[in-house]
Design an enzyme around this catalytic site. Structure first.
Site, PDB file in Angstrom:
ATOM      1  N   GLY A  88      -7.425  -4.830   6.881  1.00 37.51           N
ATOM      2  CA  GLY A  88      -6.826  -3.924   7.853  1.00 37.51           C
ATOM      3  C   GLY A  88      -7.578  -3.828   9.169  1.00 37.51           C
ATOM      4  O   GLY A  88      -7.295  -2.954   9.987  1.00 37.51           O
ATOM      5  N   LYS A 134       0.845  -1.205   0.000  1.00 32.37           N
ATOM      6  CA  LYS A 134       0.000   0.000   0.000  1.00 32.37           C
ATOM      7  C   LYS A 134       0.880   1.255   0.000  1.00 32.37           C
ATOM      8  O   LYS A 134       1.968   1.221  -0.574  1.00 32.37           O
ATOM      9  CB  LYS A 134      -0.983  -0.038   1.170  1.00 32.37           C
ATOM     10  N   SER A 185      -6.550  -9.265   6.542  1.00 36.10           N
ATOM     11  CA  SER A 185      -6.043  -9.636   7.859  1.00 36.10           C
ATOM     12  C   SER A 185      -5.444 -11.040   7.905  1.00 36.10           C
ATOM     13  O   SER A 185      -5.551 -11.733   8.912  1.00 36.10           O
ATOM     14  CB  SER A 185      -7.128  -9.469   8.929  1.00 36.10           C
ATOM     15  N   GLU A 199      -9.641  -0.436  -1.922  1.00 36.46           N
ATOM     16  CA  GLU A 199      -9.268   0.935  -1.561  1.00 36.46           C
ATOM     17  C   GLU A 199      -9.273   1.843  -2.799  1.00 36.46           C
ATOM     18  O   GLU A 199      -9.606   3.023  -2.712  1.00 36.46           O
ATOM     19  CB  GLU A 199      -7.904   0.939  -0.854  1.00 36.46           C
TER      20      GLU A 199
HETATM   21  P1  PGA Z   1      -4.484  -6.480   5.289  1.00 33.12           P
HETATM   22  O1  PGA Z   1      -4.663  -5.941   3.788  1.00 33.12           O
HETATM   23  O2  PGA Z   1      -3.702  -7.780   5.194  1.00 33.12           O
HETATM   24  O3  PGA Z   1      -3.718  -5.412   6.001  1.00 33.12           O
HETATM   25  O4  PGA Z   1      -5.840  -6.708   5.843  1.00 33.12           O
HETATM   26  C1  PGA Z   1      -4.908  -6.814   2.720  1.00 33.12           C
HETATM   27  C2  PGA Z   1      -5.112  -6.038   1.449  1.00 33.12           C
HETATM   28  O5  PGA Z   1      -5.790  -5.006   1.486  1.00 33.12           O
HETATM   29  O6  PGA Z   1      -4.608  -6.424   0.370  1.00 33.12           O
END
Ligand code: PGA
Length: 252
Positions: A175, A13, A215, A101
């Site tokens: 997240g 990200k 997650s 996102e």
């Molecule tokens: P995360 O993000 O593992 O922090 O939940 C996964 C993603 O958005 O690709």
């Protein structure tokens, strides 16, 4: 039985400056080289600003590099955007498209995601096409319908198991520390594969990789990655630490 080689992909990200991005990429490439080799492919997707640096640093290693997005057009008047060809030129082998996102922050529709995935493939990249329901959609009992619709709308016409990976990422799990249960993940992954079979045919659908994202951590990865239709992970937070990312790869 078809064997699909798992893919463990890190989505950094908008995290990392030069020094930490370089240290993270080198750290992953080093543990990968030191072995024992995990039974999976490994990929990191740094922010665009770090792609060149990371790609140069890991060139010649088994660690692949990808972009987090690309533009649907090959070049032209698109200020601030990055073409798939430019990513390929820097050494990328993959591009994530349609992450939730981006769908939220940049109002990307299924049609936009499909155009980006098509552009990625045309540039020789593997498109990682992200889909997933929101909590409200899950609570309304629309999970499978939403994922089928996003898949149909976002999948490029020329999708094959070689140029496409699907990432199922329930928005409520990204997240948040709230991971899908194995039963929830398997149900959606199986439905996605059934839909892929309807679109592409049973043979290609059986070979196309479907990643789980949201997650995924060292302590839940083994259970998720053991599910019959889960072919890897798209990992955000836990991909920012070499030890965690490596631990997930080892459970694959
Ligand atoms: P995360 O993000 O593992 O922090 O939940 C996964 C993603 O958005 O690709």
């Amino acid at each position: 039985m078809t064997t699909r080689r798992k893919l463990i992909a890190g989505n950094w990200k908008m995290n990392g400056l030069k020094a930490d991005g370089l240290a993270l990429a080198k750290g992953v490439a080093e543990v990968l080289a030191a072995g024992p080799a995990p039974a999976c492919d490994m990929l990191v997707c740094p922010p665009t600003t770090l792609v060149a640096l990371v790609a140069d640093a890991v060139a010649g290693s088994k660690l692949a590099v990808g972009g987090q997005d690309c533009h649907a057009k090959t070049s032209g008047a698109h200020t601030g955007d990055t073409s798939a060809a430019a990513l390929a030129d820097l050494g990328c082998g993959y591009a994530i498209v349609g992450h939730s996102e981006r769908r939220t922050d940049h109002a990307e529709t299924d049609a936009v995601v499909k155009a980006k995935a098509t552009a990625a493939q045309a540039a020789g990249l593997v498109a990682i096409v992200c889909i997933g329901e929101t909590l409200a959609q899950r609570d309304a009992g629309q999970t499978l319908e939403v994922n089928r619709r996003q898949l149909r709308g976002s999948l490029p016409d020329a999708a094959t198991p070689e140029n496409t990976v699907i990432a199922y990422e329930p928005v409520w799990a990204i997240g948040t520390g709230r991971v899908a249960t194995p039963a929830q993940a398997q149900e959606v992954h199986a439905a996605i594969r059934a839909e892929l079979a309807a679109i592409l045919g049973a043979g290609p659908a059986a070979r196309l990789r479907i990643l789980y994202g949201g997650s995924m951590k060292p302590d839940n990865a083994r259970e998720l990655l053991a599910l019959p239709d889960v072919d890897g992970g798209l990992i955000g937070g836990a991909a920012l630490k070499v030890a965690d990312f490596w631990a997930i790869a080892q459970s694959a």
